[in-house]
Structures are given as C-alpha cells and as structure tokens.
Design a protein around this motif. Sequence first.
Motif, PDB file in Angstrom:
ATOM      1  N   ASP A  52     -27.451 -29.990  13.075  1.00 44.19           N
ATOM      2  CA  ASP A  52     -25.997 -29.930  12.883  1.00 44.19           C
ATOM      3  C   ASP A  52     -25.335 -31.216  13.382  1.00 44.19           C
ATOM      4  O   ASP A  52     -24.464 -31.780  12.707  1.00 44.19           O
ATOM      5  N   ALA A  53     -25.746 -31.655  14.570  1.00 46.54           N
ATOM      6  CA  ALA A  53     -25.170 -32.883  15.124  1.00 46.54           C
ATOM      7  C   ALA A  53     -25.517 -34.087  14.255  1.00 46.54           C
ATOM      8  O   ALA A  53     -24.665 -34.968  14.015  1.00 46.54           O
ATOM      9  N   ASP A  55     -26.147 -34.032  11.042  1.00 46.34           N
ATOM     10  CA  ASP A  55     -25.359 -33.895   9.812  1.00 46.34           C
ATOM     11  C   ASP A  55     -23.972 -34.525  10.007  1.00 46.34           C
ATOM     12  O   ASP A  55     -23.513 -35.319   9.171  1.00 46.34           O
ATOM     13  N   SER A  56     -23.324 -34.229  11.112  1.00 47.57           N
ATOM     14  CA  SER A  56     -22.002 -34.814  11.385  1.00 47.57           C
ATOM     15  C   SER A  56     -22.108 -36.313  11.629  1.00 47.57           C
ATOM     16  O   SER A  56     -21.292 -37.093  11.110  1.00 47.57           O
ATOM     17  N   TYR A  57     -23.103 -36.709  12.390  1.00 49.62           N
ATOM     18  CA  TYR A  57     -23.264 -38.126  12.735  1.00 49.62           C
ATOM     19  C   TYR A  57     -23.483 -38.996  11.490  1.00 49.62           C
ATOM     20  O   TYR A  57     -22.949 -40.107  11.398  1.00 49.62           O
ATOM     21  N   TRP A  59     -22.247 -38.725   8.676  1.00 48.11           N
ATOM     22  CA  TRP A  59     -20.976 -38.967   7.971  1.00 48.11           C
ATOM     23  C   TRP A  59     -20.108 -39.988   8.692  1.00 48.11           C
ATOM     24  O   TRP A  59     -19.198 -40.551   8.104  1.00 48.11           O
ATOM     25  N   THR A  60     -20.368 -40.211   9.987  1.00 45.47           N
ATOM     26  CA  THR A  60     -19.427 -41.006  10.784  1.00 45.47           C
ATOM     27  C   THR A  60     -20.020 -42.216  11.476  1.00 45.47           C
ATOM     28  O   THR A  60     -19.270 -43.022  12.029  1.00 45.47           O
ATOM     29  N   TYR A  61     -21.329 -42.403  11.490  1.00 48.17           N
ATOM     30  CA  TYR A  61     -21.937 -43.446  12.324  1.00 48.17           C
ATOM     31  C   TYR A  61     -21.491 -44.847  11.928  1.00 48.17           C
ATOM     32  O   TYR A  61     -21.421 -45.730  12.765  1.00 48.17           O
ATOM     33  N   GLY A  70     -27.665 -33.724   3.396  1.00 46.43           N
ATOM     34  CA  GLY A  70     -27.165 -32.376   3.582  1.00 46.43           C
ATOM     35  C   GLY A  70     -28.264 -31.403   3.914  1.00 46.43           C
ATOM     36  O   GLY A  70     -29.442 -31.767   3.971  1.00 46.43           O
ATOM     37  N   ARG A  71     -27.832 -30.153   4.133  1.00 46.90           N
ATOM     38  CA  ARG A  71     -28.770 -29.072   4.440  1.00 46.90           C
ATOM     39  C   ARG A  71     -28.727 -28.007   3.348  1.00 46.90           C
ATOM     40  O   ARG A  71     -29.685 -27.258   3.190  1.00 46.90           O
TER      41      ARG A  71
END
Length: 156
Positions: A52-53, A55-57, A59-61, A70-71
């Motif tokens: 989950d972390a 997945d978010s990272y 998009w923003t790194y 994606g999952r």
Amino acid sequence: MNATAPTSPLTPVGFYHCTRSRPFDVVPVLAGKAIEAGHRVLVHSSDGGELDALDSYLWTYDPGSFLPHGRDNPAAQPVLLADDFTPANGADLLISLGGKLPGDPAAFARVLYLFDGNDANSLAAARAHWRALKAREGVEPVYWTQGEKGGWQKAG
C-alpha cells in the motif's frame, strides 16, 4: 536491462545490497529502468502494508515522472504490485522486497532481490538465498553494491 531473450540460459538473480537507500526507495528507479527497457514488472512483498505504501509512493516520488502501476486489474498493469509471485501481468522481471524469492526464479527472465544492508536479519536472509541459488541450476546469482551516489556496481 534488455527485454529481448536472454543470451544465457541462466536467469540472473541480482542481489541488490542497499546500503545508502532503503530497498523501498530503490524500487521506482529499477522499475522505471525495466519499463524503459520493455519489461513488464512484478514487484513482490508479502507485507500488504508495504505494498500500500509503495503504491502511494510510486505516484509521488518524482513529480516529473510517471510509472504506471497498480494492484487491481493485474493483467493491465505494466508494474504489478503483489503479495504472491504469480506474474498475472505477464511480467518477465521480478523485483522482490521483504526477503523472499519465488520457488522457481527461472520462471522470470530476470530477478532483482533488494535487501537492506543495514539490517542483520535482511543480510542473513540474503546470504541464505545466495548460498541456495549457487547450488541450483538455471540461475546465476549476481551481486550488486550501491555506490556513494546511489548507483549500482556489479561486484560478483
């Protein structure tokens, strides 16, 4: 990284000894290079919270980049984040976090095993995998060290 058929019958299993960055932070760079080379990628972790972390990272790194991942809808994901080793997206390259390798690494054209060089348990797991793979046919363990600027150097 090259998406064409390997020139060797051996599957290279790269042991990436992360000493300057966490394995988690290395994933976008290596996955991005793999996508640029034409691979489809499976990123494995058995820790759902880590996925989950990640997945978010992803998009923003880096605001200037885009790494499709994606999952959900696995077959459509160029970079699939998963808690098992099934290449449901047709992945030919595996990036493994969390200390595990698939039962048959040779099912992939290439495997990248990332481990934390600052964690004794992670080092012990990497050493055990290395010894086990050295005794197997069909795979070639390759050791990579992280340089001062964060790049990778093949060391064995």
